[in-house]
Design a protein around this motif. Structure first.
Motif, PDB file in Angstrom:
ATOM      1  N   MET A 157       0.835  -1.198   0.000  1.00  0.00           N
ATOM      2  CA  MET A 157       0.000   0.000   0.000  1.00  0.00           C
ATOM      3  C   MET A 157       0.872   1.251   0.000  1.00  0.00           C
ATOM      4  SD  MET A 157      -3.028  -1.286   0.029  1.00  0.00           S
ATOM      5  CE  MET A 157      -4.043   0.147   0.415  1.00  0.00           C
ATOM      6  N   SER A 158       0.445   2.262  -0.748  1.00  0.00           N
ATOM      7  CA  SER A 158       1.224   3.493  -0.817  1.00  0.00           C
ATOM      8  C   SER A 158       0.309   4.705  -0.857  1.00  0.00           C
ATOM      9  CB  SER A 158       2.120   3.482  -2.065  1.00  0.00           C
ATOM     10  OG  SER A 158       1.315   3.453  -3.237  1.00  0.00           O
ATOM     11  N   PHE A 159       0.896   5.858  -0.583  1.00  0.00           N
ATOM     12  CA  PHE A 159       0.193   7.139  -0.693  1.00  0.00           C
ATOM     13  C   PHE A 159       1.067   8.043  -1.552  1.00  0.00           C
ATOM     14  CE2 PHE A 159      -0.718  11.483   0.880  1.00  0.00           C
ATOM     15  CZ  PHE A 159      -2.086  11.524   0.598  1.00  0.00           C
ATOM     16  N   ILE A 160       0.520   8.529  -2.659  1.00  0.00           N
ATOM     17  CA  ILE A 160       1.309   9.308  -3.618  1.00  0.00           C
ATOM     18  C   ILE A 160       0.748  10.724  -3.720  1.00  0.00           C
ATOM     19  CG2 ILE A 160       2.104   9.471  -6.004  1.00  0.00           C
ATOM     20  CD1 ILE A 160       1.827   6.460  -6.237  1.00  0.00           C
ATOM     21  N   THR A 161       1.640  11.705  -3.632  1.00  0.00           N
ATOM     22  CA  THR A 161       1.253  13.092  -3.874  1.00  0.00           C
ATOM     23  C   THR A 161       2.017  13.594  -5.093  1.00  0.00           C
ATOM     24  OG1 THR A 161       2.916  13.809  -2.248  1.00  0.00           O
ATOM     25  CG2 THR A 161       0.654  13.592  -1.485  1.00  0.00           C
ATOM     26  N   ILE A 162       1.310  14.307  -5.975  1.00  0.00           N
ATOM     27  CA  ILE A 162       1.854  14.691  -7.275  1.00  0.00           C
ATOM     28  C   ILE A 162       1.879  16.205  -7.412  1.00  0.00           C
ATOM     29  CG2 ILE A 162       1.570  14.442  -9.770  1.00  0.00           C
ATOM     30  CD1 ILE A 162      -0.058  11.894  -9.186  1.00  0.00           C
ATOM     31  N   ARG A 176       3.804  19.081   1.398  1.00  0.00           N
ATOM     32  CA  ARG A 176       2.649  19.561   2.164  1.00  0.00           C
ATOM     33  C   ARG A 176       1.436  18.659   1.944  1.00  0.00           C
ATOM     34  NH1 ARG A 176      -1.418  22.732   0.632  1.00  0.00           N
ATOM     35  NH2 ARG A 176      -0.357  23.325  -1.299  1.00  0.00           N
ATOM     36  N   LEU A 177       1.273  18.170   0.734  1.00  0.00           N
ATOM     37  CA  LEU A 177       0.139  17.289   0.440  1.00  0.00           C
ATOM     38  C   LEU A 177       0.217  15.962   1.192  1.00  0.00           C
ATOM     39  CD1 LEU A 177      -0.254  17.756  -3.435  1.00  0.00           C
ATOM     40  CD2 LEU A 177      -1.755  18.634  -1.647  1.00  0.00           C
ATOM     41  N   GLN A 178       1.441  15.564   1.617  1.00  0.00           N
ATOM     42  CA  GLN A 178       1.587  14.303   2.344  1.00  0.00           C
ATOM     43  C   GLN A 178       0.793  14.297   3.651  1.00  0.00           C
ATOM     44  OE1 GLN A 178       3.254  11.184   2.079  1.00  0.00           O
ATOM     45  NE2 GLN A 178       3.340  11.647  -0.106  1.00  0.00           N
ATOM     46  N   TYR A 223       1.758  14.181  14.890  1.00  0.00           N
ATOM     47  CA  TYR A 223       2.309  14.593  13.597  1.00  0.00           C
ATOM     48  C   TYR A 223       3.020  13.460  12.859  1.00  0.00           C
ATOM     49  CZ  TYR A 223       1.029  19.416  14.463  1.00  0.00           C
ATOM     50  OH  TYR A 223       0.303  20.561  14.669  1.00  0.00           O
ATOM     51  N   GLN A 224       3.249  12.344  13.556  1.00  0.00           N
ATOM     52  CA  GLN A 224       3.862  11.178  12.905  1.00  0.00           C
ATOM     53  C   GLN A 224       2.825  10.188  12.398  1.00  0.00           C
ATOM     54  OE1 GLN A 224       6.546   9.358  15.672  1.00  0.00           O
ATOM     55  NE2 GLN A 224       7.970  11.055  15.663  1.00  0.00           N
ATOM     56  N   ALA A 225       1.579  10.316  12.842  1.00  0.00           N
ATOM     57  CA  ALA A 225       0.546   9.334  12.499  1.00  0.00           C
ATOM     58  C   ALA A 225       0.385   9.198  10.990  1.00  0.00           C
ATOM     59  CB  ALA A 225      -0.783   9.733  13.143  1.00  0.00           C
ATOM     60  N   ASP A 226       0.225   7.965  10.523  1.00  0.00           N
ATOM     61  CA  ASP A 226       0.112   7.700   9.094  1.00  0.00           C
ATOM     62  C   ASP A 226      -1.272   8.011   8.539  1.00  0.00           C
ATOM     63  OD1 ASP A 226       2.630   6.963   8.299  1.00  0.00           O
ATOM     64  OD2 ASP A 226       2.394   4.888   8.906  1.00  0.00           O
ATOM     65  N   ASP A 227      -2.310   7.733   9.326  1.00  0.00           N
ATOM     66  CA  ASP A 227      -3.667   7.956   8.840  1.00  0.00           C
ATOM     67  C   ASP A 227      -4.587   8.214  10.017  1.00  0.00           C
ATOM     68  OD1 ASP A 227      -4.173   5.427   9.992  1.00  0.00           O
ATOM     69  OD2 ASP A 227      -3.741   4.411   8.112  1.00  0.00           O
ATOM     70  N   ILE A 228      -5.861   8.417   9.726  1.00  0.00           N
ATOM     71  CA  ILE A 228      -6.814   8.778  10.770  1.00  0.00           C
ATOM     72  C   ILE A 228      -6.990   7.647  11.779  1.00  0.00           C
ATOM     73  CG2 ILE A 228      -8.904   7.987   9.585  1.00  0.00           C
ATOM     74  CD1 ILE A 228     -10.177  10.672  10.511  1.00  0.00           C
TER      75      ILE A 228
END
Length: 511
Positions: free
Chosen positions: A247-252, A271-273, A375-380
């Motif tokens: 699984m990944s999260f990509i900001t463009i 910032r989008l991360q 501020y380190q949390a990956d997701d909600i």
């Protein structure tokens, strides 16, 4: 689990090697077996292995030729040679190919096992060195932020492909979920997949789980290039998830024409991360995607939450947190609203700890620690877990502070603290203390606020949590240390307690 390929032209020797090693014991799995070098190379191209064990003399393509070709595909793959010939030329060629060990037949089981273990350690060492190099860490960060002088910047510019006169470049940042990456033993599948993309691409390591990507497109229009880049990254993201479970999260960022434009683009995608908190892994977003986000406040009923905690209403408090984070926060809310909410709640919990003199308790976090984790949390879900864990601990301490336990309950709690690793149950303890098991269970539930089984599980999980956050022990070893011989069962019980897997919790901390 490290992936191993076995190559041997004699079937009975091939099967013998497959059977003499307990692969699971050394955290390895045999993914393919071939009878000659050409067959092995085809298999390796489809599914690369971390370690290759090969004979030398084989038809169609010998072992040394095979290793030369494998080195071209993946230089990190470790190789072990088996041979019936003690010849200097073979050994010298093997040395040039960076072979881990040259083992003479008949194969000694222990020698092969140790060679495999050493090869796996060397494989990980190479990965660590690569992730720690200047190109992969601080230097690139400073270059991308535009903080290097002209001479320093030239060093990094020389590592980047030249931008053609008709090309545009789209920058993206890919953050890999640590849990899914850990299951695949590193980024190898990601990197090989990126190399196979039908587009010109430059990959830069920013950290062991974060890549900075530059996609080069020959397009007349900037907008069209941007859309093509987004489609390419989304397709690759879907491929990683469906093929490997990664699984990944990509900001463009927006397309650029020159590398001087990289710092503003890097700033945007960094910032989008933050939106990983709301969108979660599996998402791929651009700046235009979040422009319409609302900045409205999300109300938190601080008095109600405080009242439930002080009444030791654990179920009510945790349900409130669940409802607040999962049901009330919609994806269209701006991520800064989420951070404001989390900080308000952290301050509320800190006030309770100070008022009831709990701030020195070993398992409770200081406000600074909580803010850092927010501020380190990956997701909600990770963010929610921080508060579920802390509220659970606060209520547990409030129970301990003002409860007057009967002697037998105190003895049982002390027994759990001393012998939590053992296979304990209420029936055995009731026999030990000459009591009816059902009656003892009722007393324990009434005074402690949970069943004996739950108390034992909570104790194990608390100790496991400390080990996860404060040591570098492997998760499997931690499971055994706290009395869970079955690691998968430990994962389930830990997640029931804290709402997050042990690996995800470890990923929240900074090493």
């Amino acid at each position: 689990m490290k992936k191993v390929m076995l190559v041997e032209d004699e079937e009975f020797i091939l099967q013998g090697i497959r059977c003499i090693i307990d692969w699971e014991e050394i955290s390895m799995t045999v993914v393919s077996m071939a009878h000659n070098g050409r067959e092995a190379l085809e298999m390796f191209s489809r599914e690369p292995a971390d370690i290759v064990v090969t004979d030398v003399e084989m038809p169609l393509m010998n072992g040394l030729e095979l290793l030369e070709e494998i080195r071209k595909i993946n230089p990190r793959t470790r190789c072990i040679i088996l041979s019936g010939y003690d010849e200097f030329e073979y050994a010298r060629t093997a040395l040039k190919l960076d072979v881990e060990e040259y083992i003479l037949k008949p194969v000694n089981e222990e020698q092969l096992k140790q060679a495999l273990i050493h090869a796996a350690e060397h494989f990980d060492e190479i990965a660590r060195e690569k992730a720690g190099s200047m190109e992969d860490k601080i230097g690139w960060h400073r270059f991308l932020k535009g903080k290097l002088d002209k001479n320093e910047a030239e060093t990094f510019l020389r590592m980047l492909p030249e931008i053609g006169p008709e090309e545009s470049v789209t920058a993206a940042m890919m953050k890999i979920d640590a849990d899914s990456l850990e299951a695949r033993d590193g980024m190898q599948d990601v990197l090989i997949g990126l190399q196979k993309l039908p587009r010109k691409l430059k990959t830069i390591y920013l950290s062991p789980d974060t890549l900075f990507l530059l996609l080069y497109e020959e397009r007349e229009g900037i907008l069209q290039g941007s859309q093509e880049a987004s489609e390419t990254f989304r397709a690759f993201q879907n491929h990683l998830e469906s093929s490997f479970g990664i699984m990944s999260f990509i900001t463009i960022g927006p397309p650029i024409r020159a590398y001087q434009e990289l710092p503003p683009s890097y700033k945007i995608i960094s910032r989008l991360q933050k939106y990983r908190l709301l969108e979660g892994y599996g998402s791929c977003i651009t700046e235009s995607y979040i422009k319409e986000r609302k900045n409205q406040d999300v109300a938190i009923d601080e008095n109600l939450l405080r009242k439930m905690i002080l009444k030791k209403d654990k179920e009510g408090a945790l349900n409130y947190i669940e409802d607040l984070f999962i049901n009330n926060l919609k994806s269209e809310v701006d991520v800064d609203v989420l951070y404001q909410l989390a900080l308000k709640m952290a301050i509320l919990l800190q006030d309770i700890k100070v008022e009831y003199k709990l701030e020195q308790s070993r398992n409770l976090q200081a406000l600074t620690e909580m803010v850092e984790k927010i501020y380190q949390a990956d997701d909600i879900f990770g963010l929610k877990t921080i508060f579920i864990s802390e509220i659970t601990e606060i209520i547990l301490y409030l129970h301990t502070e003002d409860s007057q336990y009967t002697p037998v309950v105190k003895q049982i709690m002390e027994e759990v603290r001393k012998n939590y690793k053992e296979d304990m149950n209420l029936k055995t303890l009731a026999y030990k203390y000459h009591m009816n098991a059902s009656y003892l269970g009722q007393i324990f539930q009434k005074e402690v606020g949970c069943s004996f089984t739950q108390y034992l599980s909570n104790t194990k999980n608390k100790i496991a949590k400390d080990l996860i956050l404060n040591t570098n022990m492997k998760i499997n070893d931690i499971a055994k240390e706290v009395g869970y011989p079955d690691t998968s069962y430990f994962y389930r019980k830990f997640k029931q307690c804290y709402g997050v897997s042990p690996a995800s919790l470890r990923n929240m901390k900074k090493y």
